[in-house]
Design an enzyme around this catalytic site. Structure first.
Site, PDB file in Angstrom:
ATOM      1  N   GLY A   1     -13.752  -5.208  -2.435  1.00 57.87           N
ATOM      2  CA  GLY A   1     -14.179  -5.497  -1.007  1.00 57.87           C
ATOM      3  C   GLY A   1     -13.129  -6.570  -0.587  1.00 57.87           C
ATOM      4  O   GLY A   1     -13.394  -7.022   0.773  1.00 57.87           O
TER       5      GLY A   1
ATOM      6  N   THR B   1       0.634   2.511   7.767  1.00 57.75           N
ATOM      7  CA  THR B   1       1.611   3.245   7.857  1.00 57.75           C
ATOM      8  C   THR B   1       1.780   4.444   6.728  1.00 57.75           C
ATOM      9  O   THR B   1       2.710   5.188   6.869  1.00 57.75           O
ATOM     10  CB  THR B   1       3.219   2.429   7.997  1.00 57.75           C
ATOM     11  OG1 THR B   1       2.965   1.606   6.405  1.00 57.75           O
ATOM     12  CG2 THR B   1       3.341   1.513   8.998  1.00 57.75           C
TER      13      THR B   1
ATOM     14  N   TYR C   1     -11.846   3.574   9.028  1.00 54.58           N
ATOM     15  CA  TYR C   1     -10.556   4.329   8.468  1.00 54.58           C
ATOM     16  C   TYR C   1     -10.149   5.607   8.713  1.00 54.58           C
ATOM     17  O   TYR C   1      -9.094   5.763   8.963  1.00 54.58           O
ATOM     18  CB  TYR C   1     -10.535   3.886   6.803  1.00 54.58           C
ATOM     19  CG  TYR C   1      -9.223   4.192   6.231  1.00 54.58           C
ATOM     20  CD1 TYR C   1      -8.166   3.098   6.223  1.00 54.58           C
ATOM     21  CD2 TYR C   1      -8.623   5.590   5.688  1.00 54.58           C
ATOM     22  CE1 TYR C   1      -7.062   3.498   5.554  1.00 54.58           C
ATOM     23  CE2 TYR C   1      -7.769   5.738   5.297  1.00 54.58           C
ATOM     24  CZ  TYR C   1      -6.574   4.607   5.110  1.00 54.58           C
ATOM     25  OH  TYR C   1      -5.571   4.966   4.402  1.00 54.58           O
TER      26      TYR C   1
ATOM     27  N   GLU D   1       1.092  -1.945   7.233  1.00 55.03           N
ATOM     28  CA  GLU D   1      -0.185  -1.428   7.221  1.00 55.03           C
ATOM     29  C   GLU D   1      -0.509  -0.378   8.017  1.00 55.03           C
ATOM     30  O   GLU D   1       0.043  -0.485   9.128  1.00 55.03           O
ATOM     31  CB  GLU D   1      -0.933  -2.822   7.611  1.00 55.03           C
ATOM     32  CG  GLU D   1      -2.172  -2.877   6.798  1.00 55.03           C
ATOM     33  CD  GLU D   1      -1.912  -3.169   4.968  1.00 55.03           C
ATOM     34  OE1 GLU D   1      -1.802  -2.427   4.568  1.00 55.03           O
ATOM     35  OE2 GLU D   1      -1.758  -4.431   4.756  1.00 55.03           O
TER      36      GLU D   1
ATOM     37  N   GLY E   1      -9.716  -6.180  -0.092  1.00 63.15           N
ATOM     38  CA  GLY E   1      -8.600  -5.596   0.240  1.00 63.15           C
ATOM     39  C   GLY E   1      -7.607  -5.730  -0.683  1.00 63.15           C
ATOM     40  O   GLY E   1      -6.294  -5.525  -0.267  1.00 63.15           O
ATOM     41  N   LEU E   2      -7.943  -5.695  -1.967  1.00 68.28           N
ATOM     42  CA  LEU E   2      -6.858  -6.050  -3.085  1.00 68.28           C
ATOM     43  C   LEU E   2      -6.900  -4.715  -3.962  1.00 68.28           C
ATOM     44  O   LEU E   2      -6.337  -4.554  -4.835  1.00 68.28           O
ATOM     45  CB  LEU E   2      -7.198  -7.137  -3.780  1.00 68.28           C
ATOM     46  CG  LEU E   2      -6.981  -8.299  -3.215  1.00 68.28           C
ATOM     47  CD1 LEU E   2      -7.646  -9.470  -4.015  1.00 68.28           C
ATOM     48  CD2 LEU E   2      -5.679  -8.556  -3.027  1.00 68.28           C
TER      49      LEU E   2
ATOM     50  N   SER F   1      -9.118  -2.594  -5.392  1.00 65.58           N
ATOM     51  CA  SER F   1      -9.869  -2.429  -6.849  1.00 65.58           C
ATOM     52  C   SER F   1     -10.157  -0.889  -6.944  1.00 65.58           C
ATOM     53  O   SER F   1     -10.102  -0.900  -8.190  1.00 65.58           O
ATOM     54  CB  SER F   1     -11.092  -3.315  -6.803  1.00 65.58           C
ATOM     55  OG  SER F   1     -12.137  -3.125  -5.511  1.00 65.58           O
TER      56      SER F   1
ATOM     57  N   ASP G   1      -1.744   2.314  -2.200  1.00 61.21           N
ATOM     58  CA  ASP G   1      -2.551   1.580  -3.151  1.00 61.21           C
ATOM     59  C   ASP G   1      -2.072   2.028  -4.836  1.00 61.21           C
ATOM     60  O   ASP G   1      -1.907   1.125  -5.733  1.00 61.21           O
ATOM     61  CB  ASP G   1      -4.002   1.433  -3.116  1.00 61.21           C
ATOM     62  CG  ASP G   1      -4.388   0.858  -1.765  1.00 61.21           C
ATOM     63  OD1 ASP G   1      -3.733   0.476  -1.176  1.00 61.21           O
ATOM     64  OD2 ASP G   1      -5.385   1.435  -1.275  1.00 61.21           O
TER      65      ASP G   1
ATOM     66  N   GLU H   1      -9.532   9.452  -4.976  1.00 58.39           N
ATOM     67  CA  GLU H   1     -10.203   8.460  -3.967  1.00 58.39           C
ATOM     68  C   GLU H   1     -10.904   9.349  -2.849  1.00 58.39           C
ATOM     69  O   GLU H   1     -12.172   8.945  -2.369  1.00 58.39           O
ATOM     70  CB  GLU H   1      -9.226   7.576  -3.451  1.00 58.39           C
ATOM     71  CG  GLU H   1      -9.861   6.637  -2.164  1.00 58.39           C
ATOM     72  CD  GLU H   1     -10.027   5.250  -2.832  1.00 58.39           C
ATOM     73  OE1 GLU H   1      -9.653   4.875  -3.941  1.00 58.39           O
ATOM     74  OE2 GLU H   1     -10.769   4.735  -2.118  1.00 58.39           O
TER      75      GLU H   1
END
Ligand code: GLA
Length: 353
Positions: A101, A17, A200, A15, A103-104, A106, A151, A139
């Site tokens: 929202g 990275t 972030y 994570e 963390g998967l 979307s 992702d 994004e």
């Protein structure tokens, strides 16, 4: 006319990275987004079952910026135009069974689902990783989040029953079989994560600054000596990515050996590192990790960017339902929040349906 499918992802480990050329180990999951194209048109008209119709925009993504969720579609159209896609528009309905929202990923699933539809109507066939990179740029263009490739790559490269060990500097990858005994339980904290509002971009800037201080081009080059004599923040950020890359390697080995206990312990140390060194956790996620341990999980850690969203709990398959229920119950009594547990499965990546 045609339908595309793009899944969300679970990142097993690795994570924060990806944007330093490190290692990640995600899998696509069984939940995702479908884009059902009804007709070809000269502009792009998207309707979402959840959020209604978006204002149509140009087939090459040009023009005034779209608002809301349509920003992702417009940014994807613009990135594909830059790659040479002919400006063929479409009318499509977007549907999703992926929580937002949590963390998967979307937003990556939405980008990839729309991208595949736009490519299909224009007979445009970029390679999967080229498409992933275009969606990653989308994004940034859509919402200003300087995300890594994690992702979008997971969404496009996923395979049933496997995680993807991806080197984010070279984009080389190999599949790592998920042991049959392993259940991947996601527990949503009900604290919505928003990468736009979160730290972030700040974390990314801090890491890049620290890497420049020690003259490292990518985080896999770091050694403990690099950490000596740095300011405390740079030291912590570098220690996280250095140790996390190593944990990714060890986790992949543990999964390949069917050693769930070692894999679980690595999740625990990953969480501690994300909490203490990378400082992207919040109290609710720390609590969920504690509750997962207390309920007999093999290990748990925050999932995705942090600052809200979910934790991933590794469990034995036969324990998964009980464990999820217990964690949610204990979380409710401690915080009053309605968490949600959900078991995810390493599943096939995006494509035409
Ligand atoms: C978000 C970003 C990814 C990655 C993770 C943290 O999901 O979109 O690129 O950086 O956070 O690992």
């Amino acid at each position: 006319m045609l339908t595309t499918w793009a899944p969300g992802r679970v990142n097993l480990i690795g994570e924060h990275t990806d944007y330093s050329g490190g290692l990640v180990l995600p899998a696509a999951i069984q939940l995702g987004i479908t884009v059902e194209v009804a007709s070809v048109s000269d502009q792009i008209s998207l309707t979402s079952t959840r959020d209604g119709a978006a204002e149509p925009f140009a087939a090459d993504g040009a023009g005034a910026p779209a608002t809301g969720w349509a920003r992702y579609g417009q940014a994807v159209a613009a990135e594909l135009a830059a790659l040479g896609r002919a400006p063929v528009g479409l009318a499509a309905a977007v549907d999703s069974d992926l929580p937002t929202g949590a963390g998967l990923s979307s937003s990556a699933a939405l980008e990839v689902g729309i991208a595949l539809a736009l490519c299909a109507v224009a007979d445009f066939e970029p390679a999967p990783l080229e498409l992933a990179l275009a969606c990653q740029r989308a994004e940034l263009r859509a919402v200003g989040v300087p995300c890594g490739i994690l992702d979008q790559a997971a969404c496009l490269l996923g395979q049933a029953g496997a995680a993807i060990l991806l080197d984010c500097a070279t984009l080389d990858y190999r599949l790592v079989h998920v042991p049959e005994r392993a259940a991947l339980v996601i527990v949503d904290s009900a604290v919505e994560r928003s990468l736009e509002r979160s730290g972030y971009a700040q974390r990314r800037a801090e890491l890049e600054h620290a890497l420049a201080l020690v003259g490292a081009e990518r985080s896999t080059q770091l050694t403990s000596q690099d950490l000596e004599g740095l300011d405390p923040v740079s030291e912590r950020r570098l220690r996280h990515v250095m140790t996390e890359n190593e944990r990714v390697r060890l986790f992949a080995e543990a999964f390949e050996a069917g050693d769930l206990e070692s894999a679980g312990r690595l999740l625990g140390t990953s969480h501690a590192s994300l909490r203490d060194d990378y400082e992207v956790s919040i109290a609710e996620l720390d609590l969920l990790v504690e509750l997962a341990d207390a309920a007999g999980g093999l290990g748990a850690r925050l999932l995705g960017g942090g600052f809200g969203g979910s934790v991933l709990v590794l469990a034995e398959v036969e324990d998964a339902d009980r464990l999820g229920g217990e964690i949610v119950e204990a979380y409710r009594s401690r915080t009053g929040l309605e968490g949600r547990a959900l078991t995810v499965y390493a599943s096939a990546g995006a494509g035409l349906r």
